[in-house]
Design an enzyme around this catalytic site. Structure first.
Site, short mmCIF file in Angstrom:
data_model
loop_
_atom_site.label_atom_id
_atom_site.label_comp_id
_atom_site.label_asym_id
_atom_site.label_seq_id
_atom_site.Cartn_x
_atom_site.Cartn_y
_atom_site.Cartn_z
N GLY A 62 0.72 -1.29 -0.02
CA GLY A 62 -0.12 -0.12 0.07
C GLY A 62 0.77 1.03 0.06
O GLY A 62 0.61 1.99 -0.97
N GLU B 55 -6.96 -1.09 2.86
CA GLU B 55 -7.36 -2.33 3.06
C GLU B 55 -8.75 -2.77 3.05
O GLU B 55 -9.23 -3.75 2.48
CB GLU B 55 -6.85 -2.80 4.72
CG GLU B 55 -5.55 -2.96 4.89
CD GLU B 55 -4.90 -2.08 6.17
OE1 GLU B 55 -3.74 -2.00 6.52
OE2 GLU B 55 -5.85 -1.90 7.10
N GLY C 18 3.74 1.75 -0.95
CA GLY C 18 4.69 1.76 -1.90
C GLY C 18 5.58 0.50 -1.92
O GLY C 18 5.96 0.08 -2.80
#
Length: 204
Positions: free
Chosen positions: A101, A171, A103
């Site tokens: 998430g 998420e 990177g």
């Protein structure tokens, strides 16, 4: 009791609206394929080549990917979670679906590198596609989920306590995205609800 129920419903609605806004952002990114389209195309291509699918992510991202792995198995695909004791070796024409998430993460970076070096395609899910991480460099294709993660959580937290802290929005968006992907894949792979249900474990 009624007031409490209203409060719960309002919180749930706010959370769902925040998750929905992630997909509104992705639709306004002109010329860029949606994360759903990218995932459906990649998974369908692997299925057509009789390849296997591997998933990996850290923390709650990893839990979302494990849920996806379960549904991919129910769709009749050879799907595996990295680090399970029964996970086979990866090679061509297999696909690794990894999530980073913010990177990149050191473990995700390393696993993407191993998958690529063994001839597999790497599909990276991330909110930071331009991070320059090793995960992005090793990826064959990137599915952009434009949601808040730990990479930009502090900017929000300074103003007020967020309803979805840290990477929760990312998420939550993963879960919704994966449900859409499974729905579309069932159409593409011509899998009936009965066939999908028949693959669910009975050892419960």
């Amino acid at each position: 009791m009624a007031e409490s129920s209203t409060s719960v419903a309002a919180l749930a609605s706010q959370i769902c609206n925040q998750i929905s806004s992630v997909f509104t952002k992705s639709l306004t990114s002109g010329g860029i394929k949606s994360a759903m389209d990218v995932m459906v195309e990649e998974i369908a291509a692997v299925a057509n080549q009789k390849g296997r699918i591997f998933v990996y992510g850290v923390g709650r991202e990893g839990l979302m990917l494990k849920a996806l792995c379960m549904r991919l198995f129910h769709l009749g695909l050879s799907a595996h979670c990295v680090f399970d004791m029964t996970t086979p070796p990866i090679s061509s024409p297999d696909l690794l679906i990894a999530s980073a998430g913010p990177g990149g993460f050191s473990t995700v970076d390393a696993i993407c590198g191993v998958a690529k070096s063994n001839g597999a395609r790497v599909l990276l899910l991330t909110a930071q596609p331009d991070s320059g991480s090793s995960s992005a460099k090793h990826s064959s294709v990137i599915a952009h989920i434009p949601a808040q993660t730990m990479a930009d959580d502090e900017k929000v937290g300074e103003r007020r306590r967020p309803l979805l802290p840290m990477g929760s929005l990312y998420e939550g968006a993963m879960f919704v995205l994966f449900e859409m992907v499974v729905f579309k894949l069932a159409e593409v792979l011509v899998e009936s609800p009965e066939a999908v249900r028949a693959r669910h474990t009975n050892l419960e």
